[in-house]
Scaffold this motif. Structure first.
Motif, PDB file in Angstrom:
ATOM      1  N   GLN A 290       0.854  -1.184   0.000  1.00  0.00           N
ATOM      2  CA  GLN A 290       0.000   0.000   0.000  1.00  0.00           C
ATOM      3  C   GLN A 290       0.893   1.237   0.000  1.00  0.00           C
ATOM      4  OE1 GLN A 290      -2.533  -0.389   3.410  1.00  0.00           O
ATOM      5  NE2 GLN A 290      -3.846  -1.932   2.456  1.00  0.00           N
ATOM      6  N   THR A 293      -1.760   7.221  -0.046  1.00  0.00           N
ATOM      7  CA  THR A 293      -2.541   8.140  -0.872  1.00  0.00           C
ATOM      8  C   THR A 293      -1.670   9.210  -1.511  1.00  0.00           C
ATOM      9  OG1 THR A 293      -2.997   9.466   1.108  1.00  0.00           O
ATOM     10  CG2 THR A 293      -4.606   7.771   0.511  1.00  0.00           C
ATOM     11  N   ASP A 296      -0.043   7.697  -4.586  1.00  0.00           N
ATOM     12  CA  ASP A 296      -1.054   7.477  -5.623  1.00  0.00           C
ATOM     13  C   ASP A 296      -1.419   8.777  -6.327  1.00  0.00           C
ATOM     14  OD1 ASP A 296      -1.095   4.802  -5.044  1.00  0.00           O
ATOM     15  OD2 ASP A 296      -2.754   4.965  -3.611  1.00  0.00           O
ATOM     16  N   GLN A 297      -1.549   9.846  -5.570  1.00  0.00           N
ATOM     17  CA  GLN A 297      -1.901  11.133  -6.166  1.00  0.00           C
ATOM     18  C   GLN A 297      -0.750  11.704  -6.992  1.00  0.00           C
ATOM     19  OE1 GLN A 297      -3.092  13.557  -2.865  1.00  0.00           O
ATOM     20  NE2 GLN A 297      -4.949  12.362  -2.447  1.00  0.00           N
ATOM     21  N   LYS A 300      -0.198  10.141 -10.540  1.00  0.00           N
ATOM     22  CA  LYS A 300      -1.174  10.549 -11.553  1.00  0.00           C
ATOM     23  C   LYS A 300      -0.747  11.812 -12.295  1.00  0.00           C
ATOM     24  CE  LYS A 300      -5.102   8.550  -9.056  1.00  0.00           C
ATOM     25  NZ  LYS A 300      -6.382   8.843  -8.353  1.00  0.00           N
ATOM     26  N   LYS A 304       7.215   8.913 -12.804  1.00  0.00           N
ATOM     27  CA  LYS A 304       7.464   7.962 -11.721  1.00  0.00           C
ATOM     28  C   LYS A 304       8.796   8.224 -11.030  1.00  0.00           C
ATOM     29  CE  LYS A 304       7.442   3.027 -10.659  1.00  0.00           C
ATOM     30  NZ  LYS A 304       7.290   1.659 -11.213  1.00  0.00           N
TER      31      LYS A 304
END
Length: 368
Positions: A290, A293, A296-297, A300, A304
């Motif tokens: 995991q 967040t 993950d944001q 986008k 990378k």
């Protein structure tokens, strides 16, 4: 010599010394032979000695520290800014004398053990470079005869026996034998690299600081040993953020008129250590269940690799914090042994809302 600051430009045989005699106000800028350098400072009043952080500087710094002097190793880039004359030994010594009196973070003096570990890293890197050159040379030579192989080492080892068998029908035996010897030489280079890594593991078992930071995700054998060796004295860094700036992992700034622009990382410091840290962060981000967040944001809207470098914040903070903590306990309690300590993650994306167990070092006085 009654002085408060001395600038020393070290070299192979002749050193240049610059200082101002506090009693007479005389400006002294003179050469000293290598054999008489330590003798020159042996019976002098303790003073501040500045030297460029170049080859041999750590050795001389250790010797001068034993005599009671304060030694500051100045980055060459910082000292160069004070050289307002032509490039010569006298001008360099004066520039170092000016630089050592300015506020700034000097290079921490490394111990002989730390320099020895860095020597192992440099020799390992050199062997890997030789191995890569050897592989590329073999592929290039065989391409001249119409034999093309893939770039990886595994592909080379798999294809080259058959390739040598085919070209043996057309080329002289002396060439085939030499190519085969070059290929077999890769195995010897592999053995030398493996031997150096075994010696690093042996040092890791004996060094408590290396063992401590090895528990941090993304920090393996190479990163742990290189970080401890390159940092010198961890107490020179007040925080992980300061260590990140020293390693060149913070944004470069340009600005004027009250407006500050942030660019890519500054890339100051040692490129080898920075590469290891980035690879460690990349490995953690790739295998994290995991990521969080924040990651993950960011993925986008940013490349990378940019996200990986930005996520180094947590790794660098934990690495520097662990080393500072270990050295503090060594200073306060002396002999220390392992003890598990729970560290709660902050707001960093890869460890968001997680708790991680690191190996720290505690004295019996600290408790279980």
């Amino acid at each position: 010599m009654n002085c408060t600051a001395v600038g020393v430009d070290i070299a192979k045989n002749v050193f240049q010394v610059h200082y101002v005699d506090q009693a007479t106000g005389e400006i002294v800028n003179k050469p000293i032979k290598r054999a008489h350098f330590l003798e020159h400072f042996a019976n002098r009043t303790p003073c501040l000695i500045g030297m460029e952080a170049c080859s041999g500087a750590h050795h001389w710094a250790r010797q001068l520290l034993k005599m009671g002097h304060e030694v500051r190793l100045i980055p060459a880039e910082f000292a160069k800014a004070f050289n307002i004359r032509k490039k010569n030994d006298a001008a360099d010594a004066r520039a170092i004398w000016l630089a050592v009196q300015q506020p700034g973070k000097p290079v921490a003096v490394k111990s002989e053990t730390q320099q020895a570990m860095l020597a192992l890293h440099r020799m390992r890197q050199q062997l890997i470079k030789f191995r890569t050159m050897q592989i590329n040379n073999l592929r290039g030579l065989l391409t001249e005869y119409g034999e093309v192989m893939s770039q990886s080492r595994a592909a080379l080892d798999k294809a080259i026996p058959e390739v040598l068998g085919r070209v043996a029908e057309r080329l002289p035996a002396v060439v085939i034998d030499t190519l085969r010897e070059q290929w077999n030489g890769l195995t010897k280079l592999d053995e030398q690299v493996a031997q150096i890594e075994r010696r690093m593991r042996a040092w890791k078992k004996e060094d408590k600081a290396v063992k401590a930071i090895s528990e941090i995700p993304g920090v393996g054998l190479l990163t742990a040993t290189a970080a401890v060796a390159m940092m010198g004295d961890p107490k020179a860094f007040r925080s992980g953020r300061e260590f990140a700036a020293w390693a060149g992992l913070v944004p470069k700034q340009t600005g004027s008129g009250g407006k500050v622009n942030l660019h890519g990382i500054s890339k100051r410091g040692d490129a080898y250590l920075r590469t290891l840290l980035i690879h460690g962060a990349r490995a953690v981000s790739r295998h994290a269940n995991q990521p969080g967040t924040w990651v993950d944001q960011m993925i986008k809207r940013r490349p990378k690799n940019v996200v990986i470098v930005r996520s180094l914040d947590w790794l660098v903070h934990d690495l520097a914090g662990s080393l500072i903590y270990v050295m503090h306990l060594k200073h306060v309690f002396g002999d220390i042994h392992t003890h598990s300590c729970t560290v709660h993650a902050g707001s960093s994306g890869l460890r968001e809302k997680n708790t991680m167990i690191f190996q720290f070092w505690h004295s019996d006085a600290v408790g279980p």
